[in-house]
Design a protein around this motif. Structure first.
Motif, short mmCIF file in Angstrom:
data_model
loop_
_atom_site.label_atom_id
_atom_site.label_comp_id
_atom_site.label_asym_id
_atom_site.label_seq_id
_atom_site.Cartn_x
_atom_site.Cartn_y
_atom_site.Cartn_z
N THR A 1 49.13 43.05 52.05
CA THR A 1 49.83 44.19 52.62
C THR A 1 50.40 45.11 51.54
N ASN A 2 51.10 44.51 50.57
CA ASN A 2 51.70 45.33 49.52
C ASN A 2 51.20 44.93 48.15
N PRO A 3 51.08 45.90 47.24
CA PRO A 3 50.67 45.54 45.88
C PRO A 3 51.78 44.78 45.17
N THR A 4 51.41 43.85 44.32
CA THR A 4 52.41 43.13 43.52
C THR A 4 52.84 44.05 42.37
N PRO A 5 53.95 43.74 41.68
CA PRO A 5 54.42 44.63 40.61
C PRO A 5 53.36 44.93 39.53
N THR B 1 52.08 34.28 35.64
CA THR B 1 50.86 33.77 36.23
C THR B 1 51.00 33.69 37.77
N GLY B 2 49.91 33.95 38.45
CA GLY B 2 49.93 33.86 39.92
C GLY B 2 50.49 35.09 40.61
N THR B 3 50.60 36.20 39.88
CA THR B 3 51.21 37.38 40.50
C THR B 3 50.21 38.51 40.72
N GLY B 4 48.94 38.16 40.79
CA GLY B 4 47.96 39.16 41.21
C GLY B 4 47.30 39.97 40.09
N LYS B 5 47.17 39.36 38.91
CA LYS B 5 46.57 40.12 37.80
C LYS B 5 45.08 40.41 38.05
N THR B 6 44.40 39.49 38.71
CA THR B 6 42.95 39.70 38.92
C THR B 6 42.70 41.00 39.68
N ALA B 7 43.44 41.21 40.76
CA ALA B 7 43.24 42.45 41.53
C ALA B 7 43.66 43.65 40.70
N ALA B 8 44.63 43.46 39.79
CA ALA B 8 45.11 44.59 38.98
C ALA B 8 44.00 45.15 38.09
N ILE C 1 34.40 31.69 37.72
CA ILE C 1 33.91 31.62 39.11
C ILE C 1 34.93 32.24 40.06
N GLN C 2 36.19 31.90 39.80
CA GLN C 2 37.25 32.41 40.68
C GLN C 2 37.36 33.94 40.61
N ILE C 3 37.19 34.47 39.40
CA ILE C 3 37.28 35.93 39.26
C ILE C 3 36.13 36.60 40.01
N VAL D 1 35.52 39.62 47.10
CA VAL D 1 36.48 39.91 48.18
C VAL D 1 36.86 41.39 48.16
N TYR D 2 37.26 41.89 46.99
CA TYR D 2 37.74 43.28 46.93
C TYR D 2 36.61 44.29 47.03
N GLY D 3 35.39 43.86 46.67
CA GLY D 3 34.28 44.82 46.64
C GLY D 3 33.31 44.64 47.79
N ARG E 1 44.91 27.25 33.27
CA ARG E 1 45.01 28.70 33.32
C ARG E 1 44.30 29.29 34.53
N GLY E 2 45.01 30.18 35.18
CA GLY E 2 44.38 31.05 36.16
C GLY E 2 43.93 30.41 37.46
N ILE E 3 43.64 29.12 37.44
CA ILE E 3 43.07 28.50 38.63
C ILE E 3 44.02 28.67 39.82
N ARG F 1 52.49 30.25 43.60
CA ARG F 1 51.66 31.45 43.51
C ARG F 1 51.79 32.32 44.75
N ALA F 2 51.56 33.60 44.54
CA ALA F 2 51.59 34.59 45.63
C ALA F 2 52.85 34.44 46.48
N GLY F 3 53.99 34.26 45.80
CA GLY F 3 55.28 34.23 46.50
C GLY F 3 55.64 32.89 47.12
P1 AMP Z 1 46.00 36.00 40.60
O1 AMP Z 1 47.27 36.08 39.78
O2 AMP Z 1 45.17 37.21 40.49
O3 AMP Z 1 45.25 34.73 40.39
O4 AMP Z 1 46.49 35.96 42.14
C1 AMP Z 1 47.28 34.92 42.65
C2 AMP Z 1 47.14 34.81 44.16
O5 AMP Z 1 47.77 35.92 44.78
C3 AMP Z 1 45.70 34.81 44.67
O6 AMP Z 1 45.62 33.83 45.69
C4 AMP Z 1 45.49 36.19 45.25
O7 AMP Z 1 44.57 36.16 46.31
C5 AMP Z 1 46.88 36.52 45.74
N1 AMP Z 1 47.20 37.95 45.72
C6 AMP Z 1 46.97 38.82 44.72
N2 AMP Z 1 47.44 40.04 45.02
C7 AMP Z 1 47.99 39.96 46.25
C8 AMP Z 1 48.66 40.89 47.12
N3 AMP Z 1 48.85 42.15 46.77
N4 AMP Z 1 49.09 40.44 48.32
C9 AMP Z 1 48.90 39.15 48.67
N5 AMP Z 1 48.29 38.21 47.90
C10 AMP Z 1 47.86 38.61 46.70
#
Ligand code: AMP
Length: 433
Positions: A22-26, A47-54, A88-90, A96-98, A306-308, A337-339
């Motif tokens: 729903t919302n972007p992480t910082p 770690t775990g705060t959504g860097k991959t999508a960033a 693999i995870q990336i 997912v995003y594409g 890392r990262g898993i 992770r993810a809150g």
């Molecule tokens: P990452 O740090 O990229 O490994 O992401 C950690 C976890 O947060 C993964 O399970 C992602 O799917 C999830 N995630 C990343 N960005 C968001 C977001 N904006 N809202 C909800 N979940 C997210």
């Protein structure tokens, strides 16, 4: 803030909605707009705060925005990452995003036959996620050409730029065009690699979500002081106190991981090990079984630190403390992770107390000490001066059983409070998110 405010295109917004974001992480708020403009990025966040999508979202969008230049796909984006599992995870995240974009990605990593990877490359890809060794192999065999790369990302940049990987990374960078967008993302950034970071980035936008080198606040960090020969007893009690909860247990050595698994299995706990001596297919199978709750306890060396991303993992145990304090941050970042909330429990013998101090210096806080009345420290042998610290091949001492008395309740032991006010059962008190 909403994703719509970051300038993200409709197909990606649709994919994010489908993924229930729903919302972007910082880090996403900070990095995505500048990355979309093609700027170099240094992204530091826990770690775990959504860097991959960033980095994945701007990569997908920039590549999908350009005019089609040729009928054949060429690699336009390269993402380098230290471990096969992370690669693999990336790629999964890119998918997912594409999912509503006509871009193709693939992943190459070692430890498995190269046939399928070569076939995927031959079919044409726009985005390549790779670990350095296999990437270089395939470049040498001319299955990969990196001369059209426009966007280069180093994930887990601190690891990629440290002694183990730096030479490979330098060779790979030489194969890339000079003019390109470079993004470095990491949860920790030791000072020693600042210089090389500055060489790689041109006028970068620094997005640093403080505090770097710390775990998210939703992870409760606890330590039990215990001799090596009773670590298994403490771990087993912890598993029993948290019935049916998945747990990721880190050991310093592969041999140590196998030994912990063997003993847990003997005690009827479902456990499997993942480490560098296992074939890649077994590593992936074991990880999947853990992610799908078929195995309760996964015992791992730092290949899994890392990262898993393991959904809803609430417990991480450091059976041995890591020699490098940054590794602690990565390990415990597998939970919370993810809150979500989580508990990271470390088992620390007398000799490793200095490692704990190094960790506390790095994370700038004290790890909560839990009482261990049942198996108190008895071995106060000082650390040998020439101990092969920082070497990965530290031997784990033999676990001889001395005390098999029944468990007594372990309680928190915060040093300065009265004992009564400190009583709390180990691992039961998760911080609120
Ligand atoms: P990452 O740090 O990229 O490994 O992401 C950690 C976890 O947060 C993964 O399970 C992602 O799917 C999830 N995630 C990343 N960005 C968001 C977001 N904006 N809202 C909800 N979940 C997210």
């Amino acid at each position: 803030m909403k994703f719509t405010q970051l300038g993200i295109s409709a197909p990606i917004l649709k994919a994010l909605e489908a993924a229930s974001y729903t919302n972007p992480t910082p880090i996403q708020q900070g990095a995505i707009p500048s990355a979309l403009e093609g700027k170099d990025i240094l992204g530091l966040a826990q770690t775990g705060t959504g860097k991959t999508a960033a980095f994945a979202i701007p990569t997908l969008q920039r590549l999908s925005n350009q005019d089609k230049q040729s009928s054949k796909r060429v690699i336009q984006s390269l993402i380098l990452t230290p471990t096969r599992e992370l690669a693999i995870q990336i790629q999964d995240s890119f998918k997912v995003y594409g999912r509503f974009l006509p871009l193709k990605s693939t992943v190459v990593f070692g430890g498995v036959g190269q046939g399928n990877q070569v076939r995927a490359l031959k079919a044409g890809v726009d985005i390549l996620i790779a670990t350095p060794g296999r990437l270089m192999d395939l470049v040498q065999q001319r299955h990969i050409n990196l001369s059209a790369v426009k966007i280069f990302t180093l994930d887990e940049a601190d690891r990629m730029l440290d002694m183990g990987f730096i030479n490979d990374v330098k060779k790979i960078i030489k194969m890339l065009p000079v003019k390109k967008q470079t993004m470095l993302f990491s949860a920790t950034m030791p000072k020693e690699i600042n210089t090389i970071t500055n060489q790689l980035l041109v006028n970068p936008v620094n997005v640093s979500i403080t505090p770097v080198s710390s775990a998210v606040e939703t992870v409760g960090q606890q330590v039990v002081f215990v001799d090596n020969n009773h670590k298994m007893d403490v771990l087993h009690n912890f598993i029993e106190e948290n019935t049916n909860e998945s747990m990721l247990v880190f050991t310093k050595t592969k041999h140590g991981a196998d030994k912990v698994v063997k003993e847990l299995n003997r005690r009827n706990v479902s456990a499997k090990a993942i480490h560098g001596n296992k074939s890649q297919n077994i590593r992936q199978k074991t990880l999947n079984e853990f992610k799908t709750y078929q195995t309760q306890v996964l015992v791992a060396t730092d290949i899994a630190s890392r990262g898993i991303d393991i959904h809803e993992l609430n417990f991480v145990v450091n059976y041995d403390l890591p020699d490098v304090p940054e590794t602690y941050v990565h390990r415990i970042g597998r939970t919370g992770r993810a809150g979500n909330t989580g508990i990271a429990l470390s088992l620390c013998n007398f000799q490793d107390k200095s490692l704990l101090s190094d960790i506390e210096k790095l994370i700038k806080k004290k790890v909560e000490v839990m009482d261990n009345e049942q198996y108190p420290l008895t071995d106060f042998t000082p650390k040998p001066k020439q101990r092969p610290a920082r070497s990965r091949k530290v031997k784990v001492t033999n676990d001889k059983k001395k005390n098999t008395s029944p468990a007594t309740k372990r309680t928190k032991d915060a040093p300065k409070k009265s004992k009564k006010s400190r009583r709390r059962t180990l691992g039961q008190d998760r911080p609120r998110s």
